[in-house]
Structures are given as C-alpha cells and as structure tokens.
Design a protein around this motif. Structure first.
Motif, mmCIF file in Angstrom:
data_model
loop_
_atom_site.group_PDB
_atom_site.id
_atom_site.type_symbol
_atom_site.label_atom_id
_atom_site.label_comp_id
_atom_site.label_asym_id
_atom_site.label_seq_id
_atom_site.Cartn_x
_atom_site.Cartn_y
_atom_site.Cartn_z
ATOM 1 N N PHE A 28 9.813 64.842 106.244
ATOM 2 C CA PHE A 28 10.463 64.616 107.802
ATOM 3 C C PHE A 28 9.403 65.136 108.722
ATOM 4 N N SER A 29 9.031 66.239 108.577
ATOM 5 C CA SER A 29 8.078 67.051 109.519
ATOM 6 C C SER A 29 6.840 66.215 109.897
ATOM 7 N N THR A 30 6.362 65.203 108.979
ATOM 8 C CA THR A 30 5.194 64.471 109.133
ATOM 9 C C THR A 30 5.493 63.112 110.007
ATOM 10 N N TYR A 31 6.561 62.767 110.278
ATOM 11 C CA TYR A 31 7.155 61.580 111.125
ATOM 12 C C TYR A 31 7.039 61.955 112.378
ATOM 13 N N THR A 32 6.518 60.813 113.075
ATOM 14 C CA THR A 32 6.849 61.009 114.667
ATOM 15 C C THR A 32 8.344 60.157 114.811
ATOM 16 N N MET A 33 8.926 60.681 115.421
ATOM 17 C CA MET A 33 10.424 60.455 115.702
ATOM 18 C C MET A 33 10.609 59.713 117.103
ATOM 19 N N ALA A 49 9.882 59.564 122.457
ATOM 20 C CA ALA A 49 9.398 59.953 121.067
ATOM 21 C C ALA A 49 8.980 61.325 121.096
ATOM 22 N N VAL A 50 8.641 61.568 119.922
ATOM 23 C CA VAL A 50 8.325 63.205 119.604
ATOM 24 C C VAL A 50 7.573 63.178 118.633
ATOM 25 N N ASN A 51 6.324 64.016 118.705
ATOM 26 C CA ASN A 51 5.395 63.991 117.609
ATOM 27 C C ASN A 51 5.857 64.776 116.343
ATOM 28 N N PHE A 94 19.291 53.592 118.784
ATOM 29 C CA PHE A 94 18.892 54.006 117.408
ATOM 30 C C PHE A 94 17.791 54.912 117.430
ATOM 31 N N CYS A 95 17.731 55.516 116.189
ATOM 32 C CA CYS A 95 16.497 56.337 115.968
ATOM 33 C C CYS A 95 15.703 55.749 115.222
ATOM 34 N N ALA A 96 14.451 56.163 115.079
ATOM 35 C CA ALA A 96 13.546 55.603 114.362
ATOM 36 C C ALA A 96 12.204 56.678 113.922
ATOM 37 N N ALA A 97 11.686 56.144 112.638
ATOM 38 C CA ALA A 97 10.613 57.079 112.380
ATOM 39 C C ALA A 97 9.263 56.390 111.890
ATOM 40 N N GLY A 98 8.307 57.033 112.497
ATOM 41 C CA GLY A 98 6.955 56.374 112.149
ATOM 42 C C GLY A 98 5.859 57.201 111.842
ATOM 43 N N ARG A 106 7.976 48.918 119.107
ATOM 44 C CA ARG A 106 8.891 48.959 118.012
ATOM 45 C C ARG A 106 8.203 48.776 116.729
ATOM 46 N N LYS A 107 7.018 48.106 116.661
ATOM 47 C CA LYS A 107 6.573 47.909 115.243
ATOM 48 C C LYS A 107 5.656 49.194 114.570
ATOM 49 N N MET A 108 5.568 50.131 115.464
ATOM 50 C CA MET A 108 5.013 51.337 115.007
ATOM 51 C C MET A 108 5.928 52.130 114.154
ATOM 52 N N TYR A 109 7.213 51.680 114.110
ATOM 53 C CA TYR A 109 8.343 52.567 113.415
ATOM 54 C C TYR A 109 8.777 51.856 112.376
ATOM 55 N N PRO A 110 8.488 51.782 110.857
ATOM 56 C CA PRO A 110 9.157 51.223 110.068
ATOM 57 C C PRO A 110 10.570 51.634 109.607
ATOM 58 N N TYR A 111 10.883 52.659 109.954
ATOM 59 C CA TYR A 111 12.333 53.262 109.458
ATOM 60 C C TYR A 111 13.372 53.476 110.854
ATOM 61 N N TRP A 112 14.300 52.699 110.362
ATOM 62 C CA TRP A 112 15.621 52.828 111.514
ATOM 63 C C TRP A 112 16.927 53.184 110.950
ATOM 64 N N GLY A 113 17.608 53.993 111.849
ATOM 65 C CA GLY A 113 18.913 54.186 111.521
ATOM 66 C C GLY A 113 19.814 53.085 112.033
ATOM 67 N N GLN A 114 21.326 53.568 111.927
ATOM 68 C CA GLN A 114 22.270 52.349 112.178
ATOM 69 C C GLN A 114 22.835 52.113 113.474
ATOM 70 N N GLY A 115 22.144 53.179 114.414
ATOM 71 C CA GLY A 115 22.680 53.020 115.834
ATOM 72 C C GLY A 115 24.132 53.695 116.239
ATOM 73 N N THR A 116 24.159 54.383 117.479
ATOM 74 C CA THR A 116 25.382 55.062 118.042
ATOM 75 C C THR A 116 25.589 54.395 119.384
ATOM 76 N N GLN A 117 26.885 53.953 119.597
ATOM 77 C CA GLN A 117 27.211 53.458 120.858
ATOM 78 C C GLN A 117 27.586 54.550 122.073
ATOM 79 N N VAL A 118 26.736 54.023 123.002
ATOM 80 C CA VAL A 118 26.865 55.062 124.238
ATOM 81 C C VAL A 118 27.375 54.318 125.155
ATOM 82 N N THR A 119 28.347 54.772 125.968
ATOM 83 C CA THR A 119 29.058 53.818 126.885
ATOM 84 C C THR A 119 29.245 54.643 128.369
ATOM 85 N N VAL A 120 28.645 54.274 129.420
ATOM 86 C CA VAL A 120 28.835 55.208 130.647
ATOM 87 C C VAL A 120 29.556 54.518 131.814
ATOM 88 N N SER A 121 30.632 55.149 132.040
ATOM 89 C CA SER A 121 31.627 54.196 133.026
ATOM 90 C C SER A 121 31.161 54.719 134.451
#
Length: 122
Positions: A28-33, A49-51, A94-98, A106-121
């Motif tokens: 995990f520590s080798t991925y840009t997130m 993004a974070v290195n 969505f979070c992603a790893a590259g 987006r093309k720099m990140y081949p790995y993706w999570g499933q997503g979490t919904q954020v709603t701001v009223s």
C-alpha cells in the motif's frame, strides 16, 4: 490492491465529513492514492491525491482550502477530511490507487473502490 471506501452520508451545508478508504494487500505504501467524485449526469472528476509517504498532495481548485487528504501506511488507509461542505460537493466519492506520480488524470489510477455517497443539503 482492493479498496473499500466508507464514511459518506447526509450533512447540512457548512458541515464536515471524513471519508476513509481501506486497502487490502501488500505494498500500500508504494501507491499514490486519490479521491475522485461523480455527480449525477456528470463526468467523474479529480478531487485530491497524496503521494506514497504523504509528503506530497494535490487538490482540485473547487476543494482547495476545504478538503484535506492524508494517509496512514500503518493502517493501509487514506482519508479525505471535508469541511465547509457545499451542496455542489454532493456526489459519489471514489478512492483510487496508482503507481505513478501525483496526477488528476483518471487513467493514472488503475485500481478503484466502489464509492461512497455524500449528500450535502442546503
């Protein structure tokens, strides 16, 4: 690497949320997130993004000064602290790893999570 995002929910404008993304697997520590978001009928867009060691970060202009990305390599987790939320921040996040340098494509990140919904009223 497999990614699991969590922490989304419904919040009033001006409020805060913290998203988490837990990664499974070694190295995990080798991925840009990164975090991306997608609102209904809109393209998925870069948020932050974070290195690999957390020393370098990048933010999209609409979230600068309000969102903070960080990571814990000990916990295999990346975070997105979101403050002063606005209705236009509503989206599936969505979070992603590259394996490349920090970037917003987006093309720099081949790995993706499933997503979490954020709603701001308003």
């Amino acid at each position: 690497v497999q990614l699991q995002a969590s922490g989304g929910g419904v919040v009033q404008a001006g409020g805060s949320l913290r998203l988490s993304c837990a990664a499974s697997g070694r190295a995990f520590s080798t991925y840009t997130m990164a975090w991306f978001r997608q609102a209904p009928e809109k393209e998925r867009e870069f948020v932050a993004a974070v290195n690999w060691n957390g020393a370098g970060t990048s933010y999209a202009d609409p979230v600068k000064g309000r969102f903070t990305i960080s990571r814990s390599n000990d916990r295999n987790t990346v975070y997105l602290q979101m403050n002063s939320l606005k209705p236009e921040d509503s989206a599936v996040y969505f979070c992603a790893a590259g394996v490349s340098v920090l970037g917003s494509d987006r093309k720099m990140y081949p790995y993706w999570g499933q997503g979490t919904q954020v709603t701001v009223s308003s």
